[in-house]
Design a protein around this motif. Structure first.
Motif, mmCIF file in Angstrom:
data_model
loop_
_atom_site.group_PDB
_atom_site.id
_atom_site.type_symbol
_atom_site.label_atom_id
_atom_site.label_comp_id
_atom_site.label_asym_id
_atom_site.label_seq_id
_atom_site.Cartn_x
_atom_site.Cartn_y
_atom_site.Cartn_z
ATOM 1 N N PRO A 16 -22.844 -46.646 3.729
ATOM 2 C CA PRO A 16 -23.543 -46.520 5.011
ATOM 3 C C PRO A 16 -24.166 -47.821 5.481
ATOM 4 O O PRO A 16 -24.096 -48.160 6.663
ATOM 5 C CB PRO A 16 -24.599 -45.445 4.714
ATOM 6 C CG PRO A 16 -24.024 -44.642 3.609
ATOM 7 C CD PRO A 16 -23.248 -45.606 2.767
ATOM 8 N N PHE A 40 -23.225 -49.686 8.914
ATOM 9 C CA PHE A 40 -24.263 -49.951 9.911
ATOM 10 C C PHE A 40 -24.309 -51.431 10.266
ATOM 11 O O PHE A 40 -24.416 -51.797 11.446
ATOM 12 C CB PHE A 40 -25.606 -49.482 9.373
ATOM 13 C CG PHE A 40 -26.773 -49.793 10.283
ATOM 14 C CD1 PHE A 40 -27.111 -48.929 11.305
ATOM 15 C CD2 PHE A 40 -27.525 -50.948 10.115
ATOM 16 C CE1 PHE A 40 -28.180 -49.212 12.155
ATOM 17 C CE2 PHE A 40 -28.584 -51.236 10.944
ATOM 18 C CZ PHE A 40 -28.908 -50.371 11.970
ATOM 19 N N ALA A 51 -30.502 -45.082 15.227
ATOM 20 C CA ALA A 51 -29.162 -44.805 14.699
ATOM 21 C C ALA A 51 -29.164 -44.743 13.176
ATOM 22 O O ALA A 51 -28.449 -43.922 12.582
ATOM 23 C CB ALA A 51 -28.185 -45.878 15.196
ATOM 24 N N TRP A 52 -29.963 -45.595 12.530
ATOM 25 C CA TRP A 52 -30.019 -45.554 11.067
ATOM 26 C C TRP A 52 -30.720 -44.287 10.578
ATOM 27 O O TRP A 52 -30.360 -43.728 9.536
ATOM 28 C CB TRP A 52 -30.725 -46.794 10.543
ATOM 29 C CG TRP A 52 -30.812 -46.855 9.050
ATOM 30 C CD1 TRP A 52 -31.934 -46.828 8.278
ATOM 31 C CD2 TRP A 52 -29.709 -46.946 8.124
ATOM 32 N NE1 TRP A 52 -31.629 -46.892 6.962
ATOM 33 C CE2 TRP A 52 -30.261 -46.966 6.825
ATOM 34 C CE3 TRP A 52 -28.333 -47.002 8.275
ATOM 35 C CZ2 TRP A 52 -29.469 -47.046 5.687
ATOM 36 C CZ3 TRP A 52 -27.547 -47.076 7.141
ATOM 37 C CH2 TRP A 52 -28.111 -47.101 5.867
ATOM 38 N N TRP A 99 -27.997 -41.646 10.798
ATOM 39 C CA TRP A 99 -26.722 -42.280 10.542
ATOM 40 C C TRP A 99 -25.577 -41.303 10.284
ATOM 41 O O TRP A 99 -24.461 -41.534 10.758
ATOM 42 C CB TRP A 99 -26.846 -43.266 9.384
ATOM 43 C CG TRP A 99 -25.569 -43.998 9.141
ATOM 44 C CD1 TRP A 99 -24.752 -43.930 8.063
ATOM 45 C CD2 TRP A 99 -24.946 -44.920 10.041
ATOM 46 N NE1 TRP A 99 -23.666 -44.741 8.222
ATOM 47 C CE2 TRP A 99 -23.756 -45.366 9.439
ATOM 48 C CE3 TRP A 99 -25.274 -45.408 11.308
ATOM 49 C CZ2 TRP A 99 -22.901 -46.271 10.041
ATOM 50 C CZ3 TRP A 99 -24.419 -46.305 11.916
ATOM 51 C CH2 TRP A 99 -23.248 -46.737 11.284
ATOM 52 N N ALA A 104 -22.357 -41.924 12.426
ATOM 53 C CA ALA A 104 -21.119 -42.307 11.758
ATOM 54 C C ALA A 104 -19.976 -41.348 12.071
ATOM 55 O O ALA A 104 -18.813 -41.764 12.139
ATOM 56 C CB ALA A 104 -21.346 -42.371 10.243
ATOM 57 N N PRO A 119 -19.584 -44.455 18.279
ATOM 58 C CA PRO A 119 -20.897 -44.927 17.816
ATOM 59 C C PRO A 119 -21.514 -45.969 18.738
ATOM 60 O O PRO A 119 -22.746 -46.003 18.909
ATOM 61 C CB PRO A 119 -20.589 -45.514 16.434
ATOM 62 C CG PRO A 119 -19.310 -44.877 16.015
ATOM 63 C CD PRO A 119 -18.537 -44.656 17.267
ATOM 64 N N ARG A 149 -32.884 -51.828 9.314
ATOM 65 C CA ARG A 149 -32.832 -50.667 8.425
ATOM 66 C C ARG A 149 -34.150 -50.481 7.677
ATOM 67 O O ARG A 149 -34.653 -49.358 7.532
ATOM 68 C CB ARG A 149 -31.679 -50.821 7.437
ATOM 69 C CG ARG A 149 -30.303 -50.624 8.062
ATOM 70 C CD ARG A 149 -29.192 -50.606 7.032
ATOM 71 N NE ARG A 149 -28.797 -51.946 6.614
ATOM 72 C CZ ARG A 149 -29.104 -52.498 5.446
ATOM 73 N NH1 ARG A 149 -29.836 -51.812 4.566
ATOM 74 N NH2 ARG A 149 -28.688 -53.708 5.123
#
Length: 309
Positions: free
Chosen positions: A40, A44, A80-81, A84, A88, A93, A224
């Motif tokens: 991930p 990202f 978005a994180w 995720w 994803a 995205p 992140r």
């Protein structure tokens, strides 16, 4: 979060070839290729490197403020994180992150922040200054529609989907935005059809977007980490708030009385009230009169004759 169902970089517009400025504004033509199923964090970071700079230029057109544009990009990727797995598995995205960045950039709450109340100094060149002033004078929904359609080249249905509006409403917003731009800059806002992309206006939008340098965007690892710290703070805050609420509820249940008792008013003397009335008691004259009447009882009509003495 509603956004375009197709990739923004693959949106088909009119047959005209986009200019270099418009192509750079839209970002790379293809999504980043990843072999196999990457971790991930690696996926990202690839998405961030793919479209972060392009998103900065796009959000600058919406805000006219470099700091707010960088903050919008960072917040969109942080969100978005946090989500995720959803991002994803999404078909687009880039569109997901773009919608989040746009929504944060046009939020009316930024007007209350002193750092973002005014745009940055206008760029060099009368055309760029006039276009930026015209853009910032538009309502946020019209500004967003114009950037998506004429700046990025999305078609009308995709623009309507990303702005959460119907296609006729999006077309009206686009026409009104172009008319407002045409009042200050007649030539760039010319177009052949409402649904067609205005190539001159798209060229100017791309040039204006590339005017400010993105500066130092935060690294994807920093984004992140900040996202995880923010989520941890919200989790702890929610936990302590729930614990305080439960404790207050238990304290109330323990200390609250089980039944209501009306409090007794303190005794005090009351003046000005007449004495309580009771049964009538005859006086001395009343007793004498009663005895006289009882001793002078007669029979017949003689009782009706008045006495002389």
């Amino acid at each position: 979060m509603t956004r375009s169902s197709t990739d923004s970089t693959d949106a088909t517009g009119p047959p005209d070839t986009p200019s270099a400025a418009s192509a750079e504004l839209s970002g790379p033509a293809e999504a980043p290729a990843t072999a196999g199923s990457p971790a991930p964090a690696a996926a990202f970071d690839a998405l961030y490197a793919h479209c972060a700079t392009a998103l900065f230029h796009q959000t600058f057109l919406l805000t006219g403020n470099r700091g707010l544009a960088r903050e919008s990009v960072a917040r969109a990727f942080a969100l978005a994180w946090e989500r995720w797995p959803e991002v994803a598995m999404d078909r687009d995205p880039v569109g997901w992150v773009r919608a989040a960045a746009y929504e944060y950039a046009v939020s009316p709450w930024h007007r209350l922040r002193r750092a973002h109340r005014r745009p940055d100094p206008p760029p060099d060149g009368p055309a760029s200054r006039a276009l930026l002033d015209a853009l910032l004078a538009l309502p946020p929904a019209h500004r967003r529609t114009l950037v998506l359609h004429d700046g990025l080249g999305l078609d009308l249905p995709d623009t309507a989907a990303e702005t959460e509006a119907t296609t006729p409403a999006t077309a009206n917003r686009l026409l009104n935005a172009r008319a407002a731009i045409a009042e200050r800059m007649p030539e760039p806002a010319e177009h052949d059809a409402p649904a067609g992309r205005s190539a001159p206006l798209g060229e100017l939008l791309g040039t204006l977007a590339l005017t400010p340098a993105p500066g130092t965007l935060p690294a994807p690892g920093r984004v992140r980490t900040d996202s995880e710290h923010r989520a941890g703070r919200w989790t702890r805050t929610t936990f302590w708030f729930a614990a305080a609420l439960v404790g207050l509820t238990l304290f109330t249940l323990v200390t609250a009385p089980t039944r209501h008792e009306t409090p007794q008013s303190p005794a005090r003397r009351i003046s000005g009230v007449p004495p309580r009335a009771g049964p009538w008691k005859p006086g001395p004259q009343d007793v004498l009169l009663e005895k006289k009447l009882r001793g002078e009882l007669v029979q017949g009509t003689a009782r009706l004759v008045p006495g002389t003495g």
